[in-house]
Design a protein around this motif. Structure first.
Motif, PDB file in Angstrom:
ATOM      1  N   LEU A 172       0.825  -1.197   0.000  1.00 16.70           N
ATOM      2  CA  LEU A 172       0.000   0.000   0.000  1.00 16.70           C
ATOM      3  C   LEU A 172       0.869   1.260   0.000  1.00 16.70           C
ATOM      4  N   ALA A 173       1.903   1.242   0.862  1.00 12.35           N
ATOM      5  CA  ALA A 173       2.758   2.417   0.998  1.00 12.35           C
ATOM      6  C   ALA A 173       3.463   2.718  -0.312  1.00 12.35           C
ATOM      7  N   GLY A 181       1.039   3.951  -2.864  1.00 11.01           N
ATOM      8  CA  GLY A 181       0.593   5.311  -2.560  1.00 11.01           C
ATOM      9  C   GLY A 181       1.643   6.366  -2.824  1.00 11.01           C
ATOM     10  N   CYS A 182       2.833   5.919  -3.235  1.00  6.69           N
ATOM     11  CA  CYS A 182       3.905   6.862  -3.501  1.00  6.69           C
ATOM     12  C   CYS A 182       3.816   7.350  -4.923  1.00  6.69           C
ATOM     13  N   THR A 183       3.771   8.647  -5.096  1.00 11.85           N
ATOM     14  CA  THR A 183       3.862   9.160  -6.443  1.00 11.85           C
ATOM     15  C   THR A 183       4.944  10.218  -6.462  1.00 11.85           C
ATOM     16  N   VAL A 184       5.656  10.270  -7.580  1.00 13.29           N
ATOM     17  CA  VAL A 184       6.636  11.338  -7.723  1.00 13.29           C
ATOM     18  C   VAL A 184       5.974  12.461  -8.487  1.00 13.29           C
ATOM     19  N   GLU A 185       6.061  13.664  -7.942  1.00 12.16           N
ATOM     20  CA  GLU A 185       5.393  14.779  -8.598  1.00 12.16           C
ATOM     21  C   GLU A 185       6.304  16.001  -8.596  1.00 12.16           C
ATOM     22  N   ASP A 186       5.960  16.973  -9.429  1.00 15.94           N
ATOM     23  CA  ASP A 186       6.715  18.231  -9.412  1.00 15.94           C
ATOM     24  C   ASP A 186       6.251  19.062  -8.230  1.00 15.94           C
ATOM     25  N   THR A 187       7.178  19.774  -7.619  1.00 18.84           N
ATOM     26  CA  THR A 187       6.774  20.619  -6.509  1.00 18.84           C
ATOM     27  C   THR A 187       6.277  21.958  -7.028  1.00 18.84           C
ATOM     28  N   VAL A 227       4.945  24.337   1.195  1.00 19.97           N
ATOM     29  CA  VAL A 227       5.840  23.907   2.254  1.00 19.97           C
ATOM     30  C   VAL A 227       6.232  22.461   1.982  1.00 19.97           C
ATOM     31  N   ALA A 228       7.536  22.153   2.170  1.00 19.54           N
ATOM     32  CA  ALA A 228       8.068  20.868   1.739  1.00 19.54           C
ATOM     33  C   ALA A 228       7.293  19.676   2.280  1.00 19.54           C
ATOM     34  N   GLY A 229       7.041  19.617   3.572  1.00 18.73           N
ATOM     35  CA  GLY A 229       6.406  18.436   4.151  1.00 18.73           C
ATOM     36  C   GLY A 229       4.971  18.263   3.713  1.00 18.73           C
ATOM     37  N   GLY A 230       4.302  19.335   3.421  1.00 21.94           N
ATOM     38  CA  GLY A 230       2.868  19.308   3.171  1.00 21.94           C
ATOM     39  C   GLY A 230       2.229  20.250   4.171  1.00 21.94           C
ATOM     40  N   GLY A 231       1.051  20.740   3.862  1.00 18.69           N
ATOM     41  CA  GLY A 231       0.440  21.712   4.763  1.00 18.69           C
ATOM     42  C   GLY A 231      -0.213  22.796   3.944  1.00 18.69           C
TER      43      GLY A 231
END
Lengths: 317, 352
Positions: free
Chosen positions: A14-15, A18-24, A29-33
């Motif tokens: 699952l982990a 659930g991982c996708t590589v995406e452009d930032t 904010v790096a971690g998410g938020g």
């Protein structure tokens, strides 16, 4: 045991699934938020102004964070060239070589003048023989290979006592500006002085020695007025033309050659982000009240308008 | 390792023989001279101790006097500000908390594991000898050098993912946390760098502790039929634990106060937010997803904030800087107290 393995295996699958590589997205904010962040780096001289304005800005725009890094004007420009920051604080204009590197990397920027600083030459308050100096006298004291070791070497009527010199170290934009304005060449200075990266050390050094002399930004003099005496500087050979640094003389441009403009350099690509646009507009608007509070001299109304115009045309583009 | 103290109670016969030697071997004046020299030496040692102590007391006294005007609860519950009356250390406190937690989490298993391998398993080849010698060298390398290494390897990742932040990628993990590539100036990059700084110290301290376990214990355990792993797990590690834990906590204390590598990797100088918005321990429980996000966030740390306050023009910020130093010292004392406690607990369990 085998059941636990099964569960762990499924979790792992699952982990990974659930991982996708995406452009930032810049500003995220790096971690998410859910907050937006503006990256600022550069001069330690400009930092107090930007930090004050950023703090006021964060009160009004609570979903935006504006942290500031202090690495020096030169490093700030390097970060701008690499595209890692949105705004570079600078205590000197960008050099041609730095401009070229920006072009090479496809980085466009807008230069905004935001305040004026008057580099102040200070002596001990009990020093009763110096009230003003000409640029030529300053050069005689501070130039590389200077023969001045005692005050009487500058003027025979002055005390026959060793002169101790304090000033900014070579990593600082203040150092670049002072050496350029007084000695005519960026980086050229006497071997005979104590450099320090910490302006408080210079203030303490001069305040503790009757025969000392030092230089730093106007903010450090204005916070230490009772401990230090400021020297008026004459751009000509005539001591009568000497002007002492005050908010009025610095703003009017009569305190020469040691007045210098302070800048922020904003990456044009970042201006498409609403939070950056808001912040720079705030910087040139309500934020200008913070310049004096930070110990520097505010721009004249006309100069503020010029900066605003440069900013608005960069936004409109 | 605590060894039983040697018996030092002087026997009557010893004292007598000493005295007789003294009196036989010299005239009155030489005895007086030797006794005088002995006293001079004792005084020299005393002065050495007290002068070091005096410097420490003077430093602490000046800091504590200086912090009195500012240090109160609001100082540790508010973030930085340009107003000295409102500036607090909360952002740095949380930044240091995440940094040190992650550093400990990564450096302790790696450090103890390497030490166990080098002391218990590795054969004495030229390679292990090279490793052992270089560990001491690495422990002496200034931390700013590790900062430069961390900047290239972790923060920029050799520019493998493009040198510009605008083009960078991120791994989105189940929509909870995004791991940026290259890492950039985030806590994880700082913790990896700090791990490099303290790893050699932990390995050396653990090696010393393992070496101090008598080899008779190992031989006895193996002779009773225990495997190597059982011997290490049940005999060697428990016996070495007091020494290992002291070494670990001293290394971690060093990491808390270290600024140079953090400045190098690009920690923030002025920040008014806590990583991932966790500004109180309650949020660790109520919003656990933020625990995963915090290591990926940017940060500032206590020593960086203290350094910044100390550089502000004028004296306005010196009580703030002093308060920051006191908070940092308190955190350090808690860590050192913890080291003493662990040492006491683990050494009490030793039966032999």
């Amino acid at each position: 045991m085998s059941r636990m393995r099964c569960v762990f295996g499924m979790l792992a699958v699952l982990a990974i699934a659930g991982c996708t590589v995406e452009d930032t997205t810049p500003g995220d904010v790096a971690g998410g938020g859910d907050v937006k962040r503006i990256m600022v780096d550069g001069s330690s001289t400009v930092e107090p102004i930007t930090s004050r304005i950023a703090e006021k800005f964060e009160v009004e725009f609570s979903d935006v964070q504006v942290p500031v890094k202090v690495t020096g004007t030169g490093t700030g420009f390097k970060e701008l060239i690499a595209g890692r920051i949105d705004i570079a604080n600078a205590s000197r204009p960008i050099k041609d070589s730095e401009k070229e590197e920006c072009q090479k990397n496809g980085i466009e920027f807008v230069e905004l003048k935001i305040a004026i600083d008057g580099l102040s030459v200070v002596v001990h308050p009990e020093n009763d023989w110096v009230t003003s100096l000409t640029v030529a006298q300053l050069k005689k004291i501070w130039e590389p290979g200077s023969t001045v070791t005692k005050w009487s070497d500058v003027d025979p009527s002055w005390p026959d006592h060793k002169i101790s010199l304090f000033g900014a170290g070579e990593e600082s934009g203040t150092f670049n500006y002072f050496t350029e304005a007084i000695n005519g060449k960026d980086g050229a200075i006497t071997e005979n002085y104590s450099p320090s990266g910490d302006d408080n050390v210079i203030a303490t050094g001069v305040a503790g020695d009757k025969y000392a002399m030092g230089f730093f930004g106007y903010a450090y003099y204005s916070r230490n007025k009772e401990k230090l005496k400021v020297v008026a500087v004459s751009p000509t050979e005539n001591l009568a033309d000497a002007v002492a640094p005050t908010p009025e003389t610095i703003e009017a441009g009569t305190y020469t050659p040691l007045s210098r403009p302070l800048f922020i350099y904003v990456k044009k690509a970042s201006l498409s982000r609403p939070e950056v646009e808001d912040f720079v507009r705030f910087y040139l608007g309500a934020g200008q009240a913070e310049v004096a509070a930070a110990g520097y001299v505010a721009l004249s109304a006309a100069e503020v308008e010029a900066s605003k115009a440069a900013f608005e045309s960069a936004v409109g583009k | 390792m605590s060894t039983p103290p040697l018996s030092v109670t002087p026997q009557p016969s010893d004292v007598q023989s000493l005295k007789s030697v003294n009196f036989i071997s010299g005239s009155d004046s030489t005895i007086r001279r030797r006794l005088f020299l002995s006293r001079v030496f004792a005084w020299c040692c005393r002065i050495a101790t007290y002068s070091a102590l005096a410097a420490l007391v003077a430093l602490l006294a000046s800091i504590i006097v200086n912090c009195l005007g500012r240090l109160n609860l609001s100082f540790i519950t508010s973030v930085n500000s340009v107003d000295p009356a409102e500036a607090g250390i909360l952002a740095g406190l949380w930044g240091s908390f995440w940094l040190i937690s992650l550093t400990t989490l990564m450096s302790v298993p790696l450090g103890i594991g390497s030490a166990v391998y080098l002391e218990e398993y590795a054969k004495d080849t030229w390679l292990t000898r090279v490793i052992k010698v270089n560990l001491s060298n690495l422990a002496g390398v200034p931390s700013i050098v590790y900062g430069m290494l961390g900047l290239t390897v972790f923060v920029r990742m050799f520019d493998l993912f493009g040198s510009s932040a605008a083009k960078s990628k991120a791994i989105n993990l189940l929509g909870i946390v995004k791991i940026p590539l290259p890492l950039g100036d985030i806590i994880l990059a700082g913790a990896l760098t700090m791990t490099l700084v303290i790893l050699p110290i932990i390995i050396i301290a653990s090696q010393e502790a393992l070496r101090a376990v008598p080899s008779s214990i190992r031989t006895a355990s193996l002779a009773l039929g225990a495997t190597r792993w059982q011997t290490i797990r049940h005999q060697v590690l428990p016996a070495a634990m007091p020494g290992i834990s002291t070494g670990v906590i001293l290394a971690v204390s060093r990491a808390i106060g270290d600024t140079a590598p953090l400045i190098m990797i690009g920690a923030l100088t002025v920040a008014r937010f806590c990583p991932a918005g966790i500004d109180s321990p309650v949020k660790l429980l109520t919003e656990p997803q933020r625990i995963l996000q915090a290591p990926m966030d940017q940060f500032t740390a206590m020593p960086i904030e203290i350094f910044h306050w100390a550089k502000q023009p004028g004296d306005d910020f010196s009580p703030v800087a002093a308060s920051g130093i006191v908070v940092l010292l308190l955190v350090l004392s808690v860590f050192n107290g913890f080291a003493v406690w662990i040492r006491y607990r683990t050494s009490r369990g030793l039966k032999w």
